[in-house]
Design an enzyme around this catalytic site. Structure first.
Site, PDB file in Angstrom:
ATOM      1  N   ASP A 283       1.872  -0.721  12.121  1.00  0.00           N
ATOM      2  CA  ASP A 283       0.557  -1.175  11.663  1.00  0.00           C
ATOM      3  C   ASP A 283       0.272  -2.627  12.049  1.00  0.00           C
ATOM      4  OD1 ASP A 283      -0.267   1.214  10.501  1.00  0.00           O
ATOM      5  OD2 ASP A 283       0.740   0.761   8.614  1.00  0.00           O
TER       6      ASP A 283
ATOM      7  N   GLN B  78       4.664   9.222   7.305  1.00  0.00           N
ATOM      8  CA  GLN B  78       3.719  10.088   6.605  1.00  0.00           C
ATOM      9  C   GLN B  78       4.153  11.547   6.686  1.00  0.00           C
ATOM     10  OE1 GLN B  78      -0.128   9.378   8.308  1.00  0.00           O
ATOM     11  NE2 GLN B  78      -0.287   7.285   7.551  1.00  0.00           N
TER      12      GLN B  78
ATOM     13  N   LYS C  55       0.828  -1.211   0.000  1.00  0.00           N
ATOM     14  CA  LYS C  55       0.000   0.000   0.000  1.00  0.00           C
ATOM     15  C   LYS C  55       0.859   1.257   0.000  1.00  0.00           C
ATOM     16  CE  LYS C  55      -2.995   0.663   3.489  1.00  0.00           C
ATOM     17  NZ  LYS C  55      -3.188   1.952   4.181  1.00  0.00           N
ATOM     18  N   SER C  56       1.900   1.273   0.818  1.00  0.00           N
ATOM     19  CA  SER C  56       2.755   2.455   0.897  1.00  0.00           C
ATOM     20  C   SER C  56       3.403   2.774  -0.443  1.00  0.00           C
ATOM     21  CB  SER C  56       3.844   2.250   1.956  1.00  0.00           C
ATOM     22  OG  SER C  56       3.290   2.084   3.236  1.00  0.00           O
TER      23      SER C  56
ATOM     24  N   LYS D 169      -4.181   6.285  14.870  1.00  0.00           N
ATOM     25  CA  LYS D 169      -4.334   5.636  13.566  1.00  0.00           C
ATOM     26  C   LYS D 169      -5.805   5.713  13.143  1.00  0.00           C
ATOM     27  CE  LYS D 169      -0.198   4.158  12.377  1.00  0.00           C
ATOM     28  NZ  LYS D 169       0.377   4.435  11.039  1.00  0.00           N
TER      29      LYS D 169
ATOM     30  N   ARG E 170       2.712   6.018  -3.240  1.00  0.00           N
ATOM     31  CA  ARG E 170       3.826   6.849  -3.678  1.00  0.00           C
ATOM     32  C   ARG E 170       4.074   6.732  -5.178  1.00  0.00           C
ATOM     33  NH1 ARG E 170       4.143   5.627   1.529  1.00  0.00           N
ATOM     34  NH2 ARG E 170       5.347   6.901   3.002  1.00  0.00           N
TER      35      ARG E 170
ATOM     36  N   GLY F  70      -5.226   7.764   5.837  1.00  0.00           N
ATOM     37  CA  GLY F  70      -4.359   8.779   6.409  1.00  0.00           C
ATOM     38  C   GLY F  70      -3.102   8.963   5.588  1.00  0.00           C
TER      39      GLY F  70
ATOM     40  N   ARG G 223      -7.525  -2.874   9.998  1.00  0.00           N
ATOM     41  CA  ARG G 223      -6.591  -3.778  10.679  1.00  0.00           C
ATOM     42  C   ARG G 223      -7.194  -4.357  11.960  1.00  0.00           C
ATOM     43  NH1 ARG G 223      -2.523  -3.307   7.238  1.00  0.00           N
ATOM     44  NH2 ARG G 223      -1.973  -1.231   6.479  1.00  0.00           N
TER      45      ARG G 223
END
Length: 450
Positions: A327, A176, A28-29, A354, A33, A101, A403
């Site tokens: 996470d 972040q 996901k990260s 979170k 990006r 977020g 999560r």
């Protein structure tokens, strides 16, 4: 399925051994990006393996609203025709970042040094989360923001007309915040410097270098000093997104606590700023091995093999590892419930801001299922009951947090009685194939009537 829609109650029942291969979605990260930097490059960036969860799709829509051409070619293959650094146009509509977020904070940074005005919103969970941690540093570049009390969304940001370079020390470990400042620095003249006392996931630095930005990282007495030279012309890239270690956590942890299980999770990113959970599990006695270790696209990758581990022991998790597994603490706490003795987790105050207050959410659900928990502002202790001794049987609130929902679904696979969540719909934000993937391994997860 999202936190916007009708709740989807789910129940996970005790099951037989989990076995097979778990092909989890893309990271996901890195997916976020890839879309953002692709939109800030000149030309066509090609992406394969993009996570097609709602969080990332919302980021793609945002990049389109800024003027980039974002095309879905099917099968996780996407392309982005970028507008260049400083080329963002003003969106015609409000940017809705859903539950993400990461998405909203990175996008705020990316647009903060363009002369445009943008209004951001999200779902009920995101609109309750603090944004000052990003709006404070982007104000140093010259951006201004107006939001609800407490620095909450909906929020309008007016980008800096004449941005200034910034030297900024990140007050808390947050990839972040660091990334938002670096993305803002792209369109500021001169050098923007970010200092972090504790290393956080470094996907942004790696990817900026790949796109041709002039960026350096130095370990000093101040901490980790990242220096970015502004106003480059970013070059389009071909990006292969590794599979998400945060998603891999769920089949891995499920296999570790479910009797007889043997699960292979291929092609998982093992960036050292992301892989803390796996080493924490090994320190507790988990049968978890890395196979076929290699490097892809500048990121370390391996296949993970997780087997049932009946003799798990509670452990004190190194606080220095917190940023690399922030996470994953919810699902780690589930594993801790099946270990013998206490598992102590410190330096985790970030969990309280979170998608939900994750310490509070997990503590409530664990207690409801017969597991004792102690907690403080930045620590918590799960008092493990050992294999076969977790009662289960309760319905837990997910607090619109993907999560939390998935963690309790993992718990139900090995507890004495089924475990339910009031709303599993947020799972789609990060892991849209969670239910069929886990079913394919042998789990028993059902959608239950309200």
């Amino acid at each position: 399925m999202s936190g916007h829609g009708t709740p989807i109650p789910m129940t996970s029942s005790p099951c037989g051994p989990l076995s097979g291969e778990a092909h989890v979605p893309g990271d996901k990260s890195i997916s976020h990006r890839s879309l953002i930097l692709g939109a800030m490059a000149v030309g066509e960036t090609k992406i394969s393996g993009l996570l097609e969860g709602e969080d990332v799709l919302d980021t793609g829509k945002a990049m389109q609203a800024f003027g980039a051409e974002v095309v879905n070619h099917g099968g996780g293959n996407w392309s982005v025709h970028g507008v260049g650094v400083g080329g963002f146009g003003e969106p015609d509509t409000v940017i809705d970042c859903g539950n993400s977020g990461t998405g909203v904070r990175l996008i705020m940074g990316a647009m903060a040094t363009s002369d445009i005005t943008v209004t951001f919103t999200g779902d009920a969970s995101l609109n309750g989360r603090p944004m000052a941690r990003v709006t404070d540093p982007i104000a140093l570049f010259g951006a201004t923001s107006v939001g609800r009390s407490g620095g909450r969304l909906p929020m309008t940001i007016v980008g800096a007309r004449d941005p200034l370079p910034v030297r900024y020390e990140v007050p808390m470990p947050s990839a972040q915040v660091k990334s938002a400042v670096l993305l803002a620095g792209l369109n500021a003249p001169g050098q923007t410097v970010v200092i972090e006392k504790e290393a956080t996931r470094d996907h942004t630095e790696r990817m900026l270098a790949g796109f041709g930005a002039e960026i350096s990282v130095e370990e000093t007495n101040e901490g980790r000093v990242i220096t970015l030279t502004g106003q480059p012309e970013l070059k389009p890239q071909t990006i292969v997104v590794p599979r998400d270690p945060s998603s891999a956590a769920f089949p891995v942890c499920a296999a570790i606590i479910t009797p007889g299980s043997d699960v292979l999770v291929p092609n998982i990113g093992l960036n050292p700023t992301r892989a803390g959970l796996f080493y924490a599990l090994q320190s507790m006695g988990a049968d978890l091995t890395f196979e076929n270790e290699r490097e892809e696209g500048g990121e370390p990758v391996a296949d993970l093999r997780a087997r049932f581990s009946p003799n798990l022991k509670g452990a004190e998790i190194d606080p220095l590892r917190a940023a690399s597994m922030i996470d994953e603490y919810p699902v780690l706490s589930v594993v801790a419930a099946f270990a013998e003795g206490d598992t102590v987790m410190k330096g985790v105050k970030e969990l309280r801001v979170k998608e939900s207050d994750r310490i509070d959410a997990m503590a409530k659900g664990l207690r409801a299922n017969g597991v004792e928990v102690e907690e403080g502002d930045d620590w918590w202790i799960v008092k493990g009951r050992g294999h076969g001794n977790v009662p289960g049987g309760a319905t837990c609130e997910s607090f619109l947090d993907h999560r939390i929902a998935m963690s309790f679904m993992v718990m139900g696979m090995a507890s004495q009685k089924p475990v339910s969540v009031d709303d599993g719909s947020p799972i789609a934000t990060s892991f849209p194939i969670f239910e069929p993937l886990m079913a394919g391994l042998g789990a028993s997860i059902s959608r239950t009537a309200q």
